[in-house]
Design a protein around this motif. Structure first.
Motif, PDB file in Angstrom:
ATOM      1  N   ALA A   1       0.849  -1.199   0.000  1.00 21.64           N
ATOM      2  CA  ALA A   1       0.000   0.000   0.000  1.00 21.64           C
ATOM      3  C   ALA A   1       0.878   1.239   0.000  1.00 21.64           C
ATOM      4  CB  ALA A   1      -0.903   0.013   1.235  1.00 21.64           C
ATOM      5  N   PRO A   2       0.412   2.307  -0.615  1.00 17.19           N
ATOM      6  CA  PRO A   2       1.149   3.566  -0.499  1.00 17.19           C
ATOM      7  C   PRO A   2       1.002   4.123   0.921  1.00 17.19           C
ATOM      8  CG  PRO A   2      -0.944   3.918  -1.639  1.00 17.19           C
ATOM      9  CD  PRO A   2      -0.819   2.438  -1.417  1.00 17.19           C
ATOM     10  N   LEU A   3       2.071   4.719   1.415  1.00 13.22           N
ATOM     11  CA  LEU A   3       1.993   5.550   2.631  1.00 13.22           C
ATOM     12  C   LEU A   3       2.595   6.885   2.204  1.00 13.22           C
ATOM     13  CD1 LEU A   3       1.573   6.474   5.435  1.00 13.22           C
ATOM     14  CD2 LEU A   3       3.290   4.900   6.254  1.00 13.22           C
ATOM     15  N   SER A   4       1.743   7.629   1.514  1.00  9.78           N
ATOM     16  CA  SER A   4       2.163   8.858   0.845  1.00  9.78           C
ATOM     17  C   SER A   4       1.431  10.031   1.454  1.00  9.78           C
ATOM     18  CB  SER A   4       1.793   8.749  -0.641  1.00  9.78           C
ATOM     19  OG  SER A   4       1.863  10.013  -1.287  1.00  9.78           O
ATOM     20  N   ASN A   5       1.986  11.216   1.260  1.00 14.72           N
ATOM     21  CA  ASN A   5       1.243  12.416   1.630  1.00 14.72           C
ATOM     22  C   ASN A   5       0.195  12.781   0.572  1.00 14.72           C
ATOM     23  OD1 ASN A   5       2.402  12.793   4.143  1.00 14.72           O
ATOM     24  ND2 ASN A   5       4.129  13.985   3.322  1.00 14.72           N
ATOM     25  N   GLY A   6       0.234  12.093  -0.558  1.00 15.80           N
ATOM     26  CA  GLY A   6      -0.804  12.311  -1.573  1.00 15.80           C
ATOM     27  C   GLY A   6      -2.149  11.810  -1.091  1.00 15.80           C
ATOM     28  N   ASN A   7      -3.216  12.457  -1.540  1.00 19.24           N
ATOM     29  CA  ASN A   7      -4.545  12.054  -1.079  1.00 19.24           C
ATOM     30  C   ASN A   7      -5.057  10.832  -1.838  1.00 19.24           C
ATOM     31  OD1 ASN A   7      -4.559  14.457  -2.896  1.00 19.24           O
ATOM     32  ND2 ASN A   7      -6.716  13.913  -3.113  1.00 19.24           N
ATOM     33  N   ILE A   8      -6.184  10.300  -1.362  1.00 22.81           N
ATOM     34  CA  ILE A   8      -6.656   8.991  -1.828  1.00 22.81           C
ATOM     35  C   ILE A   8      -6.924   8.983  -3.332  1.00 22.81           C
ATOM     36  CG2 ILE A   8      -8.533   7.305  -1.642  1.00 22.81           C
ATOM     37  CD1 ILE A   8      -8.762   8.106   1.358  1.00 22.81           C
ATOM     38  N   VAL A   9      -7.676   9.948  -3.831  1.00 19.96           N
ATOM     39  CA  VAL A   9      -8.049   9.877  -5.249  1.00 19.96           C
ATOM     40  C   VAL A   9      -6.843  10.144  -6.147  1.00 19.96           C
ATOM     41  CG1 VAL A   9      -8.862  12.275  -5.544  1.00 19.96           C
ATOM     42  CG2 VAL A   9      -9.865  10.427  -6.915  1.00 19.96           C
ATOM     43  N   LEU A  10      -5.891  10.916  -5.653  1.00 21.80           N
ATOM     44  CA  LEU A  10      -4.657  11.116  -6.409  1.00 21.80           C
ATOM     45  C   LEU A  10      -3.947   9.755  -6.578  1.00 21.80           C
ATOM     46  CD1 LEU A  10      -1.992  13.894  -5.588  1.00 21.80           C
ATOM     47  CD2 LEU A  10      -1.441  11.707  -6.610  1.00 21.80           C
ATOM     48  N   MET A  11      -3.766   9.042  -5.480  1.00 23.79           N
ATOM     49  CA  MET A  11      -3.091   7.730  -5.517  1.00 23.79           C
ATOM     50  C   MET A  11      -3.879   6.734  -6.357  1.00 23.79           C
ATOM     51  SD  MET A  11      -0.306   7.679  -3.761  1.00 23.79           S
ATOM     52  CE  MET A  11       0.236   9.379  -3.799  1.00 23.79           C
ATOM     53  N   LEU A  12      -5.196   6.804  -6.228  1.00 25.18           N
ATOM     54  CA  LEU A  12      -6.074   5.860  -6.925  1.00 25.18           C
ATOM     55  C   LEU A  12      -6.001   6.082  -8.440  1.00 25.18           C
ATOM     56  CD1 LEU A  12      -9.810   5.486  -5.819  1.00 25.18           C
ATOM     57  CD2 LEU A  12      -8.992   5.036  -8.107  1.00 25.18           C
ATOM     58  N   ASN A  13      -6.127   7.320  -8.860  1.00 23.49           N
ATOM     59  CA  ASN A  13      -6.066   7.606 -10.303  1.00 23.49           C
ATOM     60  C   ASN A  13      -4.707   7.229 -10.879  1.00 23.49           C
ATOM     61  OD1 ASN A  13      -8.675   8.584 -10.449  1.00 23.49           O
ATOM     62  ND2 ASN A  13      -8.095  10.726 -10.186  1.00 23.49           N
ATOM     63  N   MET A  14      -3.660   7.561 -10.148  1.00 24.56           N
ATOM     64  CA  MET A  14      -2.302   7.235 -10.574  1.00 24.56           C
ATOM     65  C   MET A  14      -2.148   5.719 -10.743  1.00 24.56           C
ATOM     66  SD  MET A  14       0.979   7.781  -8.128  1.00 24.56           S
ATOM     67  CE  MET A  14       1.138   9.556  -8.195  1.00 24.56           C
TER      68      MET A  14
END
Lengths: 240, 240
Positions: B127-140
């Motif tokens: 799983a990502p543990l990023s400062n990016g938000n959920i939909v950003l990570m999801l779309n990427m």
């Protein structure tokens, strides 16, 4: 086309995606035997445990209790339910209670689910919108190969369905308007709450969720945007 | 074995999983040309935009501002940065600014990422543990086929790295002890913060994250639990 403009399909899980009753009963059976309740009917145990699900969440929905994830509520409910089957929870090793509580992480999907979701995923973002917490959904999906794009739901938005916040904050997280999202559920009540928030709705009945004598949610209670017999039929109706 | 007892691998994303600098520069180039800044260097624009990333999060980390998802901070930072390139943000249609802001959703993974993660996923929760938000990570992820088991990170736990809460609440969500989780990152600072919280650590340098002249994070700053040259090497070191 039906569901025109929809970009994400979000799914109720307990009952709609997985067969919680058989799964919990399967794991409860050896436990009940081990603890002197071998004459108890395992599906009755599953039903009784599950019957405390909504009242426990109601404590949170009403604001009487801060948001508490479902694994914790399930665990409390388990201890509350054991005496009804003649088992003193204090007589059971904590590790055994913890392990039985994880039965909810190991529920099996209905047979059409993985194939149907795999097809739906080609066009839509697919994610659970369940009252189950993140690691519960994650373990369940990993074990069965359910190909979610993300794990959404109550723990992410800190609100339990059918509170409007559960649906509306999910739309906010997805940066979508509510009508760009369709809830897929086997429960008319969940769909009604989603529709009231502006989401689109798809009804997939699961006529044996509560066993062969089920009388509820056999038919659509409103003119939902889509009705399908299972997830493969849903994919076909969406030309996937 | 190395990482014995680890059940989940969580990943820094910007720099570690995706090449944010090239991706933002690629989308900024036609935008800059269109708005009279065709002589600007697109990678310099990416660097300048990115330079406001940490100060914007610091407003949240310090408590001066309530938790605000990264898409919002990126969008504010974009408007702040345009005048440095001679562009008045008020002269640009809002829809164009919104669209350029989504460049962060369309960043490409480094070439080893999808193959490496697919192998790692066979044994670990990934799983990502990023400062990016959920939909950003999801779309990427959806765009590039990154096979995450779940989208974790700052928005789920409402805390930005390197605050301890970002790591510790993620362990809580996963119902794991911190040392059952390994952070994979190209940044020594992120790994140091994770280690201070008890997580295991894997360093995968990305020596061109900041371009060919990069001087930072070329080498491990501590004896991390694992060092690998890319995600395929990471899978091989873990015998996957």
């Amino acid at each position: 086309m039906v569901l025109d403009g929809v970009r994400a399909l979000v799914f109720d899980v307990f009952g709609t995606v997985v067969d919680w009753r058989s799964g919990v009963a399967r794991e409860a059976e050896p436990f009940l035997k081990r603890h002197g309740a071998g004459t108890a009917i395992p599906t009755a145990f599953a039903d009784t445990w599950r019957s405390r699900y909504s009242p426990a969440m109601e404590e949170v929905r009403s604001g009487r209790r801060p948001f508490t994830r479902l694994d914790v509520l399930h665990r409390e409910n388990l201890e509350a339910v054991l005496p009804e089957f003649g088992i003193d929870p204090a007589s059971v090793p904590v590790s055994e209670l913890d392990e039985l509580n994880l039965a909810w992480h190991r529920l099996e999907p209905w047979p059409d689910v993985v194939a149907g979701l795999t097809r739906l995923k080609a066009r839509y973002i697919i994610a659970p919108l369940s009252n189950g917490n993140i690691v519960l959904m994650l373990n369940m999906a990993k074990r069965s190969g359910i190909p979610w794009d993300a794990i959404l739901g109550a723990e992410v938005v800190r609100a339990y369905k059918p509170m409007p916040e559960a649906y509306l904050r999910t739309a906010d997280v997805l940066a979508m308007k509510p009508d760009e999202i369709c809830l897929v559920a086997a429960h008319n009540g969940d769909l009604a709450a989603a529709r009231a928030c502006g989401l689109r709705t798809a009804f997939v009945p699961r006529p044996t969720e509560h066993g062969l004598a089920q009388t509820t949610d056999l038919h659509p209670a409103q003119a939902w945007d889509l009705v399908a017999s299972d997830f493969i039929d849903l994919a076909e109706r969406l030309q996937l």
